[in-house]
Scaffold this motif. Structure first.
Motif, mmCIF file in Angstrom:
data_model
loop_
_atom_site.group_PDB
_atom_site.id
_atom_site.type_symbol
_atom_site.label_atom_id
_atom_site.label_comp_id
_atom_site.label_asym_id
_atom_site.label_seq_id
_atom_site.Cartn_x
_atom_site.Cartn_y
_atom_site.Cartn_z
ATOM 1 N N HIS A 1 0.832 -1.199 0.000
ATOM 2 C CA HIS A 1 0.000 0.000 0.000
ATOM 3 C C HIS A 1 0.875 1.261 0.000
ATOM 4 C CE1 HIS A 1 -3.551 2.462 0.988
ATOM 5 N NE2 HIS A 1 -2.735 3.125 1.801
ATOM 6 N N VAL A 2 0.516 2.210 -0.853
ATOM 7 C CA VAL A 2 1.217 3.499 -0.908
ATOM 8 C C VAL A 2 0.298 4.547 -0.291
ATOM 9 C CG1 VAL A 2 2.266 5.260 -2.372
ATOM 10 C CG2 VAL A 2 2.515 2.829 -2.951
ATOM 11 N N LEU A 3 0.759 5.099 0.804
ATOM 12 C CA LEU A 3 -0.037 6.036 1.587
ATOM 13 C C LEU A 3 -0.093 7.402 0.906
ATOM 14 C CD1 LEU A 3 -1.426 5.842 4.416
ATOM 15 C CD2 LEU A 3 0.612 6.961 5.337
ATOM 16 N N GLY A 4 -1.223 8.062 1.062
ATOM 17 C CA GLY A 4 -1.339 9.446 0.619
ATOM 18 C C GLY A 4 -0.819 10.389 1.689
ATOM 19 N N VAL A 5 -1.301 11.608 1.680
ATOM 20 C CA VAL A 5 -0.857 12.601 2.651
ATOM 21 C C VAL A 5 -1.648 12.430 3.938
ATOM 22 C CG1 VAL A 5 -0.692 15.055 3.164
ATOM 23 C CG2 VAL A 5 -0.157 14.216 0.873
ATOM 24 N N GLY A 6 -0.942 12.176 5.029
ATOM 25 C CA GLY A 6 -1.565 12.047 6.338
ATOM 26 C C GLY A 6 -0.971 13.034 7.316
ATOM 27 N N GLY A 7 -1.278 12.831 8.583
ATOM 28 C CA GLY A 7 -0.787 13.746 9.605
ATOM 29 C C GLY A 7 0.718 13.801 9.684
#
Length: 502
Positions: A142-148
């Motif tokens: 999984h490639v994460l998007g923009v998070g905290g």
């Protein structure tokens, strides 16, 4: 098939025309739904866009909320690209060629706004669909998007223009896009081939040139390469090394405990140019008999690097385990409990009492001398951007190191500083005086009457020596005693940004 560059240019134009921007989405769904989206709650936005065929609404439902739309709706929302072009780019899959046939998203495509090193900018970022959209656990790649965490690092990064930047563990590439705004060349690395593929799409979609390389941590860096800035949101999550616990590439580097961050910090001197800065996010284990700062300081031994570390969060073992199990999309049930037990067993076996999280700012000194060691805990809400605070703090440290006589300086109070005075009823003098920063790290410093008077007189006209001489006369003390008492505290106020050097 059309040239991908032409498809991306058409997509970029379509997204602009649809006002598929952060502000455009906020206008479309309203403040309540927009705030809910920030908390990853899709229902208010789904209700706000239900039945709407506006291009922005169609794109929001498809790209951000992960819902299906019809082929006719998407063709209308993307007139230059069309469903066929979006499918060719790998963004969607269509059930058929008829206008009423369903189109489902294959990736998350959402707007992102930034204002850091220059004028405000609007980007679009592609990442993998999250659990909110799929309703399922995440894939290992999984490639994460923009998070905290991404936003924290972007805010904290020093944006001084440099020639070259290295982004270690780039993921979808958001830190590299930020860096490209103040660097001539940006190199970005990752162990995930999928992450590099999506980072390449994001770079092309937003017309940014990136040098993307595959490999772990600093392995892709060629011998002799040096960088003025290194940024990293590495896979720092402390994960049990058992087969029962899945490995997610975006957060798990495959090493035991917090050793990955320790290894990264130890290798950074080899890639930083003199004066170069490295900034990263990290977790560190908390053990009985050892403070968090002692643990991090142990990683710095032998590096020669300046270090300024801010601890932003502390979690007990149970809370930490719950957080990351849920982050993977696992819902309560037998599998959740199995993972929970694995995490707690791992922490117990190594005597871990908790986990700290924070921002690590490092620098390769440009001159000889004892390296800076600054550790502070700040768990309160902070003001963005913080990069300016770290840049100013490093500069103040350097200038203070060259000051032979503090009394010669003409200091001024930082414009965001206010004071608060607390009196006992009937007492003309305050019992407590607090200096409070309105921005940045929002520090609070308690000062006595003499120091408060000195700060109040720092208007750039009088020197610190003149002010302390006046305080000595008013207090009927020897000037030397007043200066001996106040000068070290004045230095601290300058280092903390309450007072500014000329």
């Amino acid at each position: 098939m059309s040239d991908p560059r032409e498809l991306l240019a058409g997509l970029r134009a379509d997204l602009r025309a649809a006002d598929y921007t952060v502000d455009g989405v906020a206008r479309l769904v309203g403040d309540v739904a927009s705030a809910a989206l920030d908390r990853e709650q899709p229902l208010p936005a789904l209700r706000a866009t239900a039945g709407s065929r506006e291009p922005g609404a169609v794109l929001l439902r498809l790209g951000t909320l992960g819902r299906t739309v019809t082929r006719g709706e998407l063709d209308a929302a993307l007139p230059r690209t069309g469903t066929a072009g979006a499918a060719a780019l790998g963004l969607v899959a269509a059930a058929g060629a008829a206008p009423q046939d369903e189109v489902r998203p294959l990736v998350d495509l959402r707007p992102y706004a930034a204002d850091d090193a220059g004028e405000p900018v609007q980007w679009w970022l592609v990442s993998d669909l999250g659990e909110v959209a799929t309703g399922d656990v995440l894939r290992p790649d999984h490639v994460l998007g923009v998070g905290g965490a991404s936003l924290t690092l972007a805010s904290a990064t020093v944006r001084t223009p440099v020639d070259r930047v290295l982004d270690v563990g780039t993921g979808c590439g958001v830190q590299a896009l930020h860096a490209a705004r103040h660097a001539r060349r940006v190199t970005a690395t990752d162990t995930s081939e999928r992450a590099l593929d999506l980072a390449a799409v994001n770079a092309a979609l937003n017309e940014v040139a990136l040098d993307l390389r595959h490999g772990s941590l600093l392995e892709p860096v060629e011998p002799g390469e040096r960088f003025g800035l290194v940024v990293s949101n590495p896979p720092f999550v402390i994960t049990p090394r058992t087969g029962a616990v899945p490995t997610y590439e975006y957060r798990d580097g495959g090493m035991a405990g917090d050793s990955l961050v320790a290894q990264l910090i130890g290798s950074l001197p080899s890639v930083l140019e003199p004066g170069g800065v490295a900034q990263l996010l990290a977790n560190w284990e908390l053990h009985e008999g050892q403070t968090w700062s002692q643990r991090v300081e142990g990683w710095l031994e032998g590096t020669g690097l300046d270090a300024w570390v801010v601890q932003r969060e502390v979690a007990d073992p149970a809370l930490y385990a719950e957080t990351w199990i849920r982050d993977g999309g696992q819902k309560p049930g037998p599998r959740f409990d199995e993972l929970y037990a694995a995490w707690l067993d791992d922490f117990a076996a190594r005597g871990v009492d908790g986990v700290g999280f924070g921002v690590v700012t490092l620098r390769r000194p440009a001159r000889d001398g004892a390296p800076l060691r600054r550790f502070e805990e700040n768990l309160a809400a902070l003001s963005d951007p913080l990069g300016e605070v770290f840049a100013a703090g490093l500069a103040a440290h350097d200038r203070l190191a060259l000051v032979e006589d503090l009394g010669d300086l003409r200091l001024t109070v930082a414009p965001d500083v206010t004071d608060e005075r607390f009196h006992t009823p009937g007492d003309p003098d305050p019992r407590i005086v607090l200096l409070r920063q309105g921005g940045g790290l929002r520090r609070v410093a308690q000062v006595d009457g003499d120091l408060a008077g000195l700060v109040g007189a720092c208007d750039g006209e009088l020197t610190v020596g003149q002010i302390t001489a006046g305080l000595a006369v008013l207090g009927e003390e020897a000037v030397g005693e007043v200066r001996q008492r106040l000068y070290p505290r004045v230095r601290s106020l300058v280092a903390d940004g309450f007072l500014r050097l000329p």
